[in-house]
Scaffold this motif. Structure first.
Motif, PDB file in Angstrom:
ATOM      1  N   ASP A  55       0.821  -1.212   0.000  1.00 57.96           N
ATOM      2  CA  ASP A  55       0.000   0.000   0.000  1.00 57.96           C
ATOM      3  C   ASP A  55       0.852   1.258   0.000  1.00 57.96           C
ATOM      4  OD1 ASP A  55      -2.270  -1.523  -0.029  1.00 57.96           O
ATOM      5  OD2 ASP A  55      -2.661  -1.368   2.127  1.00 57.96           O
ATOM      6  N   SER A  56       1.979   1.237   0.714  1.00 57.11           N
ATOM      7  CA  SER A  56       2.844   2.422   0.772  1.00 57.11           C
ATOM      8  C   SER A  56       3.417   2.752  -0.601  1.00 57.11           C
ATOM      9  CB  SER A  56       3.986   2.184   1.774  1.00 57.11           C
ATOM     10  OG  SER A  56       4.768   1.058   1.386  1.00 57.11           O
ATOM     11  N   HIS A  57       3.737   1.717  -1.384  1.00 55.21           N
ATOM     12  CA  HIS A  57       4.273   1.940  -2.723  1.00 55.21           C
ATOM     13  C   HIS A  57       3.172   2.407  -3.686  1.00 55.21           C
ATOM     14  CE1 HIS A  57       7.643  -1.109  -1.646  1.00 55.21           C
ATOM     15  NE2 HIS A  57       7.886   0.094  -1.168  1.00 55.21           N
ATOM     16  N   VAL A  58       1.973   1.894  -3.497  1.00 54.05           N
ATOM     17  CA  VAL A  58       0.835   2.350  -4.300  1.00 54.05           C
ATOM     18  C   VAL A  58       0.550   3.822  -4.007  1.00 54.05           C
ATOM     19  CG1 VAL A  58      -1.623   2.062  -4.775  1.00 54.05           C
ATOM     20  CG2 VAL A  58      -0.175   0.048  -4.469  1.00 54.05           C
ATOM     21  N   ALA A  59       0.659   4.217  -2.742  1.00 55.78           N
ATOM     22  CA  ALA A  59       0.439   5.616  -2.364  1.00 55.78           C
ATOM     23  C   ALA A  59       1.497   6.522  -2.992  1.00 55.78           C
ATOM     24  CB  ALA A  59       0.450   5.752  -0.844  1.00 55.78           C
ATOM     25  N   THR A  60       2.738   6.049  -3.042  1.00 51.91           N
ATOM     26  CA  THR A  60       3.809   6.821  -3.671  1.00 51.91           C
ATOM     27  C   THR A  60       3.562   6.955  -5.169  1.00 51.91           C
ATOM     28  OG1 THR A  60       5.373   5.984  -2.035  1.00 51.91           O
ATOM     29  CG2 THR A  60       6.304   7.004  -3.992  1.00 51.91           C
ATOM     30  N   PHE A  61       3.098   5.867  -5.792  1.00 53.22           N
ATOM     31  CA  PHE A  61       2.738   5.925  -7.215  1.00 53.22           C
ATOM     32  C   PHE A  61       1.663   6.976  -7.440  1.00 53.22           C
ATOM     33  CE2 PHE A  61      -0.205   4.732 -10.588  1.00 53.22           C
ATOM     34  CZ  PHE A  61       0.637   4.603 -11.669  1.00 53.22           C
ATOM     35  N   ASP A  62       0.666   7.003  -6.560  1.00 50.15           N
ATOM     36  CA  ASP A  62      -0.434   7.970  -6.635  1.00 50.15           C
ATOM     37  C   ASP A  62       0.117   9.392  -6.685  1.00 50.15           C
ATOM     38  OD1 ASP A  62      -2.488   9.855  -5.536  1.00 50.15           O
ATOM     39  OD2 ASP A  62      -3.719   8.052  -5.536  1.00 50.15           O
ATOM     40  N   GLN A  63       1.039   9.705  -5.799  1.00 50.93           N
ATOM     41  CA  GLN A  63       1.595  11.052  -5.703  1.00 50.93           C
ATOM     42  C   GLN A  63       2.411  11.409  -6.949  1.00 50.93           C
ATOM     43  OE1 GLN A  63       3.853  10.895  -2.087  1.00 50.93           O
ATOM     44  NE2 GLN A  63       2.050  10.711  -0.758  1.00 50.93           N
ATOM     45  N   GLN A  64       3.233  10.491  -7.410  1.00 47.49           N
ATOM     46  CA  GLN A  64       4.078  10.782  -8.561  1.00 47.49           C
ATOM     47  C   GLN A  64       3.276  10.863  -9.863  1.00 47.49           C
ATOM     48  OE1 GLN A  64       7.890   9.170  -9.126  1.00 47.49           O
ATOM     49  NE2 GLN A  64       8.382   8.962  -6.955  1.00 47.49           N
ATOM     50  N   TYR A  65       2.218  10.082  -9.934  1.00 51.09           N
ATOM     51  CA  TYR A  65       1.323  10.154 -11.102  1.00 51.09           C
ATOM     52  C   TYR A  65       0.708  11.550 -11.181  1.00 51.09           C
ATOM     53  CZ  TYR A  65      -2.388   8.783 -14.407  1.00 51.09           C
ATOM     54  OH  TYR A  65      -3.237   8.679 -15.497  1.00 51.09           O
ATOM     55  N   ASP A  66       0.213  12.039 -10.028  1.00 56.51           N
ATOM     56  CA  ASP A  66      -0.392  13.376  -9.983  1.00 56.51           C
ATOM     57  C   ASP A  66       0.602  14.436 -10.431  1.00 56.51           C
ATOM     58  OD1 ASP A  66      -2.594  12.110  -9.018  1.00 56.51           O
ATOM     59  OD2 ASP A  66      -2.511  12.958  -6.991  1.00 56.51           O
ATOM     60  N   ALA A  67       1.855  14.317  -9.960  1.00 57.36           N
ATOM     61  CA  ALA A  67       2.871  15.316 -10.284  1.00 57.36           C
ATOM     62  C   ALA A  67       3.244  15.292 -11.765  1.00 57.36           C
ATOM     63  CB  ALA A  67       4.114  15.081  -9.428  1.00 57.36           C
ATOM     64  N   ALA A  68       3.255  14.101 -12.353  1.00 53.17           N
ATOM     65  CA  ALA A  68       3.696  13.963 -13.748  1.00 53.17           C
ATOM     66  C   ALA A  68       2.583  14.223 -14.757  1.00 53.17           C
ATOM     67  CB  ALA A  68       4.283  12.567 -13.980  1.00 53.17           C
ATOM     68  N   PHE A  69       1.390  13.666 -14.490  1.00 45.53           N
ATOM     69  CA  PHE A  69       0.307  13.729 -15.467  1.00 45.53           C
ATOM     70  C   PHE A  69      -0.872  14.610 -15.032  1.00 45.53           C
ATOM     71  CE2 PHE A  69       2.133   9.380 -16.108  1.00 45.53           C
ATOM     72  CZ  PHE A  69       2.653   9.593 -17.377  1.00 45.53           C
ATOM     73  N   GLY A  70      -1.073  14.719 -13.726  1.00 50.28           N
ATOM     74  CA  GLY A  70      -2.285  15.368 -13.216  1.00 50.28           C
ATOM     75  C   GLY A  70      -3.244  14.317 -12.698  1.00 50.28           C
ATOM     76  N   ALA A  71      -3.870  14.592 -11.554  1.00 50.55           N
ATOM     77  CA  ALA A  71      -4.706  13.591 -10.876  1.00 50.55           C
ATOM     78  C   ALA A  71      -5.843  13.080 -11.740  1.00 50.55           C
ATOM     79  CB  ALA A  71      -5.245  14.177  -9.569  1.00 50.55           C
ATOM     80  N   ASP A  72      -6.441  13.961 -12.541  1.00 50.23           N
ATOM     81  CA  ASP A  72      -7.628  13.586 -13.315  1.00 50.23           C
ATOM     82  C   ASP A  72      -7.310  13.227 -14.763  1.00 50.23           C
ATOM     83  OD1 ASP A  72      -9.264  14.124 -11.075  1.00 50.23           O
ATOM     84  OD2 ASP A  72      -9.322  16.256 -11.586  1.00 50.23           O
ATOM     85  N   THR A  73      -6.027  13.053 -15.072  1.00 51.15           N
ATOM     86  CA  THR A  73      -5.629  12.757 -16.447  1.00 51.15           C
ATOM     87  C   THR A  73      -5.738  11.267 -16.744  1.00 51.15           C
ATOM     88  OG1 THR A  73      -4.065  14.608 -16.459  1.00 51.15           O
ATOM     89  CG2 THR A  73      -3.763  12.922 -18.143  1.00 51.15           C
ATOM     90  N   ASP A  74      -6.498  10.939 -17.781  1.00 50.47           N
ATOM     91  CA  ASP A  74      -6.583   9.561 -18.253  1.00 50.47           C
ATOM     92  C   ASP A  74      -5.543   9.346 -19.352  1.00 50.47           C
ATOM     93  OD1 ASP A  74      -8.689   9.087 -16.535  1.00 50.47           O
ATOM     94  OD2 ASP A  74     -10.225   9.514 -18.038  1.00 50.47           O
ATOM     95  N   LEU A  75      -5.016   8.153 -19.424  1.00 52.36           N
ATOM     96  CA  LEU A  75      -3.997   7.832 -20.414  1.00 52.36           C
ATOM     97  C   LEU A  75      -4.463   6.702 -21.319  1.00 52.36           C
ATOM     98  CD1 LEU A  75      -0.835   7.806 -18.091  1.00 52.36           C
ATOM     99  CD2 LEU A  75      -1.650   9.695 -19.518  1.00 52.36           C
ATOM    100  N   SER A  76      -3.936   6.705 -22.536  1.00 51.00           N
ATOM    101  CA  SER A  76      -4.225   5.616 -23.459  1.00 51.00           C
ATOM    102  C   SER A  76      -3.238   4.483 -23.225  1.00 51.00           C
ATOM    103  CB  SER A  76      -4.113   6.097 -24.908  1.00 51.00           C
ATOM    104  OG  SER A  76      -4.142   4.991 -25.804  1.00 51.00           O
ATOM    105  N   PRO A  77      -3.718   3.255 -22.968  1.00 52.56           N
ATOM    106  CA  PRO A  77      -2.794   2.118 -22.793  1.00 52.56           C
ATOM    107  C   PRO A  77      -1.866   1.923 -23.988  1.00 52.56           C
ATOM    108  CG  PRO A  77      -4.996   1.506 -22.098  1.00 52.56           C
ATOM    109  CD  PRO A  77      -5.109   2.851 -22.762  1.00 52.56           C
ATOM    110  N   ARG A  78      -2.318   2.316 -25.180  1.00 50.36           N
ATOM    111  CA  ARG A  78      -1.481   2.176 -26.372  1.00 50.36           C
ATOM    112  C   ARG A  78      -0.226   3.045 -26.281  1.00 50.36           C
ATOM    113  NH1 ARG A  78      -6.702   1.868 -28.749  1.00 50.36           N
ATOM    114  NH2 ARG A  78      -6.985  -0.031 -30.007  1.00 50.36           N
ATOM    115  N   ASN A  79      -0.298   4.110 -25.476  1.00 47.18           N
ATOM    116  CA  ASN A  79       0.859   4.975 -25.304  1.00 47.18           C
ATOM    117  C   ASN A  79       1.810   4.473 -24.228  1.00 47.18           C
ATOM    118  OD1 ASN A  79      -0.425   6.559 -27.173  1.00 47.18           O
ATOM    119  ND2 ASN A  79      -0.951   8.217 -25.777  1.00 47.18           N
ATOM    120  N   LEU A  80       1.395   3.469 -23.474  1.00 46.05           N
ATOM    121  CA  LEU A  80       2.175   3.038 -22.317  1.00 46.05           C
ATOM    122  C   LEU A  80       2.930   1.734 -22.536  1.00 46.05           C
ATOM    123  CD1 LEU A  80      -0.461   3.796 -19.513  1.00 46.05           C
ATOM    124  CD2 LEU A  80       1.251   5.331 -20.512  1.00 46.05           C
TER     125      LEU A  80
END
Length: 376
Positions: free
Chosen positions: A297-322
């Motif tokens: 859970d601690s690593h998932v929480a860290t992912f949450d924070q870094q995702y927000d910083a990089a993409f924005g909390a409400d930003t959806d991504l296309s799996p084809r881009n990942l």
């Protein structure tokens, strides 16, 4: 715009399908100076020339939605009162006959675009009598739902060819072929307004970039004054970096493999279901994947924070881009291994006598430099 809507407009760019009467153009040199401007009638061109122009314009609607083709949105305030939206509407409303509007558009592009070398700006206007489509998907060509009026812009590098030998058929001889300036495929461009739900959407535009590592943000700002999503290649790199940085000891082969497998599965399911809307995933979806793989859970929480910083909390991504659906790549400083994702179970990691190994199950058909080898 979804794939079906894009394909419907792409089919317009044939001599017998479109209502494009003329093409406006501006040729710019490497010093950002206008070399020439032109307004050419397709009707006065040879068939070969008109087909070349249409083929170039059509290429601006090619590629993968979300990767090469990106939806850009205007705010309500921009649509009500903004110079950028007013200019695009003037180009569309005058069918590119407003000289002041065309000149201003060329000026904005040249000032805002940082494209190396010479390039050509092409503008075309079309009016599409949209056939009515019933609920069962059948179209009725003689029953129109609306006239979709739009402009398409293509920006193409103009490159110098290399000298070569050319065969002259009538002389049955080879002669030296000099250098010449040739128009390349579009590097970027856009369609305005968008054709959403098979109807005019003045709040959206469809933006094209050939290079998934470059979104030409300066051009988007000059023409649309709106933010542009991170380039697809950068999305993939950033996503991978976040996973590696946040998972820590949970960043095992099995976890990364499982995330890759689930994303590829979503892409295949979306394709098999013939879904019209683009496939996107939220941050929450990725977090659920990580939790299902046993990530702390601690690593998932860290992912949450870094995702927000990089993409924005409400930003959806296309799996084809990942992910790359065609291969799973394992890399060490000295060795790179490419694996078919469907057979990623053939690979495992193990520690033997204190040393870490990547093990690949090898049955028949093992080759080294094209030579069949036996493992005993």
């Amino acid at each position: 715009m979804n794939e079906k809507e894009i394909a419907e407009i792409r089919r317009r760019f044939r001599p017998d399908k479109n209502n494009i009467t003329h093409v406006r153009g501006c040729y710019v040199n490497e010093k950002r100076e206008i070399v020439s401007e032109f307004d050419l009638s397709l009707a006065l061109m040879s068939q070969e020339e008109s087909e070349k122009f249409l083929a170039i314009l059509k290429r601006t609607l090619s590629g993968t939605p979300g990767k090469h083709l990106i939806d850009l949105s205007f705010t309500t305030q921009q649509v009500v009162d903004s110079d950028e939206h007013r200019l695009l509407m003037a180009l569309r409303g005058s069918a590119l006959k407003d000289e002041a509007a065309v000149g201003e558009f060329f000026r904005r592009v040249i000032q805002g675009l940082a494209l190396e070398g010479n390039y050509l700006i092409l503008l075309a206007h079309d009016a599409y009598d949209v056939p009515y489509r019933s609920r069962d998907g059948e179209t009725q060509a003689d029953a129109s739902s609306e006239v979709y009026s739009y402009i398409l812009c293509s920006i193409c590098p103009v490159k110098l060819t290399k000298p070569a030998l050319s065969y002259h058929v009538h002389e049955n001889q080879f002669h030296a072929l000099g250098t010449d300036w040739v128009v390349s495929a579009p590097e970027l461009g856009f369609l305005f307004p968008a054709f959403d739900d098979r109807s005019t959407n003045l709040y959206n535009s469809l933006y094209y970039t050939r290079d998934i590592a470059e979104n030409h943000a300066e051009f988007v700002d000059a023409v649309f004054r709106s933010p542009v999503p991170m380039p697809a290649a950068a999305q993939k790199e950033t996503f991978q970096s976040i996973l590696g940085d946040t998972l820590a000891e949970d960043s095992r082969y099995e976890v990364v493999q499982a995330v890759h497998e689930q994303l590829c599965g979503m892409i295949e399911e979306h394709k098999a279901g013939r879904e019209t809307e683009p496939l996107v995933i939220s941050k929450g979806t990725v977090k659920c994947m990580l939790k299902s793989c046993g990530v702390a859970d601690s690593h998932v929480a860290t992912f949450d924070q870094q995702y927000d910083a990089a993409f924005g909390a409400d930003t959806d991504l296309s799996p084809r881009n990942l992910v790359d659906t065609k291969q799973l790549e394992l890399r060490t400083p000295d060795v790179t291994i490419h694996v078919n994702p469907e057979h990623s179970d053939l690979v495992e990691t193990r520690v033997i006598d204190g040393k870490r190994y990547i093990l690949i199950r090898a049955d028949d058909g093992v080759e080294v430099n094209g030579v069949n080898v036996h493992i005993s």
